[in-house]
Design a protein around this motif. Structure first.
Motif, short mmCIF file in Angstrom:
data_model
loop_
_atom_site.label_atom_id
_atom_site.label_comp_id
_atom_site.label_asym_id
_atom_site.label_seq_id
_atom_site.Cartn_x
_atom_site.Cartn_y
_atom_site.Cartn_z
N ARG A 140 -0.55 1.36 2.69
CA ARG A 140 0.73 1.70 1.95
C ARG A 140 0.27 2.56 0.72
O ARG A 140 -0.60 2.37 0.27
N GLU A 141 1.33 3.42 0.63
CA GLU A 141 1.25 4.22 -0.63
C GLU A 141 0.01 5.23 -0.34
O GLU A 141 -0.49 6.04 -1.38
N GLY A 142 -0.29 5.39 0.81
CA GLY A 142 -1.49 6.19 1.04
C GLY A 142 -1.60 7.71 1.04
O GLY A 142 -2.65 8.57 1.27
N SER B 206 0.20 1.41 -9.99
CA SER B 206 0.51 1.90 -8.68
C SER B 206 1.14 3.47 -8.83
O SER B 206 1.53 4.00 -7.63
N THR C 221 -6.00 2.32 -11.72
CA THR C 221 -5.54 2.23 -10.44
C THR C 221 -6.22 1.24 -9.69
O THR C 221 -5.42 0.44 -8.65
N ASP D 252 -1.24 9.96 -1.53
CA ASP D 252 -1.95 10.25 -2.60
C ASP D 252 -3.31 10.95 -1.98
O ASP D 252 -3.92 11.63 -2.47
N TYR D 253 -3.91 9.73 -1.49
CA TYR D 253 -5.27 9.61 -0.88
C TYR D 253 -5.20 10.75 0.15
O TYR D 253 -6.43 11.41 0.03
N SER E 293 5.09 12.52 1.75
CA SER E 293 5.57 11.28 2.38
C SER E 293 6.48 11.15 3.03
O SER E 293 7.44 12.27 3.19
N THR F 81 -7.43 7.53 -4.38
CA THR F 81 -7.38 9.11 -4.55
C THR F 81 -8.59 9.75 -5.63
O THR F 81 -8.80 10.82 -5.11
N GLU G 228 -5.38 0.85 7.84
CA GLU G 228 -6.12 0.72 6.94
C GLU G 228 -7.37 1.83 7.43
O GLU G 228 -8.46 1.34 7.11
N HIS H 223 -2.46 6.06 -5.92
CA HIS H 223 -3.32 5.18 -4.94
C HIS H 223 -4.49 5.09 -5.28
O HIS H 223 -5.27 6.06 -5.55
#
Ligand code: ADP
Ligand code: ASP
Ligand code: MG
Length: 454
Positions: free
Chosen positions: A226-228, A285, A280, A230-231, A61, A291, A181, A288
């Motif tokens: 956001r926080e993507g 949180s 999740t 992990d995905y 990240s 994931t 997105e 993600h």
């Protein structure tokens, strides 16, 4: 003009193809907290020394809170305040070079050139007026965080004697053009991930790439939400049939609730994919929400591990985990309750709901809970940008709306009456929904209500 091509939305993850997993290949994801400064990056290199010589894809990240800082840059540019945008970008550049100096002593020439080139690309963006799409501009600017951090990590791993190659995730992860997105185009992504990653691994190097970012087929940068990151790691794992994936966090694993909010949380040693998806989805949180599904489709185990205590096993998420769990709590903040009723006092009928959902889709309202009565329809949504205002404006001819902001949405899985009561203490519940395993409550602090009314 920038071309805006609309692809058919494709969120179809290829089903389990019963392909053999490559047990020797691991995908590691290091989030913002794990690389927030020079000492943290050194810690990551120490962790990776244990895996020297193994096949590894490392997804990183942006460092620390860099993405938040870049959001300020993007907003300033979009609102025409180029001076502020430039000032914040320069602050970020300077902080980056301070970290680099702390890590290496002297800044390596090729790393300095890579970072400067990336910053200059954004400065060039500032020479032009903003595009018509804030989301497009946002992605071009905010992606800088992962591009910079991945260069620093690659250079530092090499410096530490770990053969590593930097890979541009935008050559691999292809999305549609839903900026901020991006929806993954799986067949294209699968082919490209294999094509770019395999030769690096075969040459005996680790791959270092970025989380969070992708590209359209026309080479415009997109982000996955956001926080993507992990995905992103799950996408690489799926496409490469990885033997396992690990996400390295500042917590010992998945806990029964967020330790920043609750005391007395306990770690779960094992969790099923199904339970992890539910948790999740409802806002735990630590992972993600997108994931888990790609991993589940190929039965790739996910390990949530601590970068503070890397020898500990953390939490394993896999298909064969048992299904008896203690109560688990997730809290989503910045929620709003939108109460909708018809202007002609008719019942809320099916055709109304269809119309409402068309507008919910176009304004990208994210609905976390809904309930209807004879004369009203209630949704609890994430309060993002001006999405609620745009939604209310679209329906105002036919519907009356009231919006209650500043709420929390508390979800309890495997609830007990005691846990439910303890969650309600000091709060007013505005909407509650119950399923056999799950309770959801949209609540407001009593203090907030008293302040408003006083
Ligand atoms: P990253 O560094 O990968 O971005 P995050 O900060 O997104 O990591 O995720 C880790 C944080 O998630 C923890 O510090 C913790 O506060 C929060 N969290 C929320 N719910 C949970 C949970 N159920 N178990 C563990 N951590 C949780
Ligand atoms: N850097 C991005 C964010 O902060 C993605 C991530 O960290 O997962 O949202
Ligand atoms: Mg994060």
């Amino acid at each position: 003009m920038r071309a805006l091509v609309i692809f058919a939305r494709q969120n179809f993850i290829p089903p389990n193809t019963s392909s053999m997993l490559n047990a020797d290949l691991n995908i590691f994801k290091f989030g913002g907290a794990s690389i927030k400064d020079a000492a943290s990056i050194r810690n990551v290199a120490n962790i990776l020394q244990e895996y020297k010589g193994q096949q590894l894809v490392i997804v990183v990240s942006a460092m620390g809170k860099t993405t938040n800082a870049l959001e300020v840059v993007a907003r300033a540019y979009y609102e025409g305040n180029v001076e502020l945008a430039n000032q914040r970008l320069t602050e970020l550049r300077n902080a980056t070079f301070t970290t680099i100096q702390e890590l290496f002593g002297e800044t390596p020439d090729n790393l300095a050139a890579a970072v400067n080139d990336l910053v200059v690309t954004i400065e060039w963006v500032f020479d032009d007026p903003p595009s018509e799409s804030y989301d497009y501009d946002y992605d071009q600017i905010v992606s800088l965080g992962e591009l910079i951090s991945s260069h620093i990590v690659t250079a530092y791993l090499r410096h530490s004697g770990l053969p590593s190659v930097w890979l541009d995730a935008r050559d691999c992860i292809i999305t549609d053009n839903t900026y901020r997105e991006g929806w993954v185009q799986w067949p294209e992504t699968q082919q490209r991930v294999k094509q770019h990653v395999t030769p690096i691994l075969e040459a005996g190097s680790m791959v270092v790439t970025q989380g969070f970012i992708g590209s359209t087929t026309e080479n415009f940068t997109t982000t996955l939400g956001r926080e993507g990151s992990d995905y992103s790691a799950a996408i690489f794992s799926f496409c490469l049939d990885a033997g396992s994936m690990s996400i390295w966090k500042d917590v010992p694993g998945v806990l029964t609730a967020d330790p920043r909010i609750f005391e007395n949380v306990t770690k779960l040693d094992r969790l099923s994919y199904k339970e992890a998806i539910e948790m999740t989805y409802y806002g735990a949180s630590v992972i993600h929400p997108k994931t888990i599904k790609p991993l589940q489709n190929k039965s790739i185990p996910l390990h949530v591990r601590s970068f503070v205590t890397p020898a500990e096993p953390g939490t394993e998420i896999s298909s064969d985990a048992g299904d008896v769990y203690p109560p688990m709590v997730a809290v989503e903040k910045e929620q709003a309750l939108v109460n909708i009723s018809t202007r002609d006092f008719s019942f809320v009928a099916e055709h109304h709901i269809r119309e409402l959902f068309e507008h919910i889709t176009t304004t990208r309202l994210q609905v976390n809970m809904m309930q209807n009565t004879a004369i009203s329809f209630n949704v609890v949504v994430n309060d993002i940008d001006d999405r609620i205002e745009r939604f209310c404006a679209l329906i105002e001819d036919d519907f009356k709306t009231t919006v209650d902001r500043g709420l929390e949405l508390i979800t309890i899985r495997h609830y007990t009456p005691e846990v439910r009561e303890s969650m309600r203490r000091g709060k007013v519940t505005l909407l509650e929904g119950r399923l056999p395993l799950t309770i959801q409550m949209a609540v407001k602090e009593v203090a907030v209500i008293a302040r408003k009314e006083g």
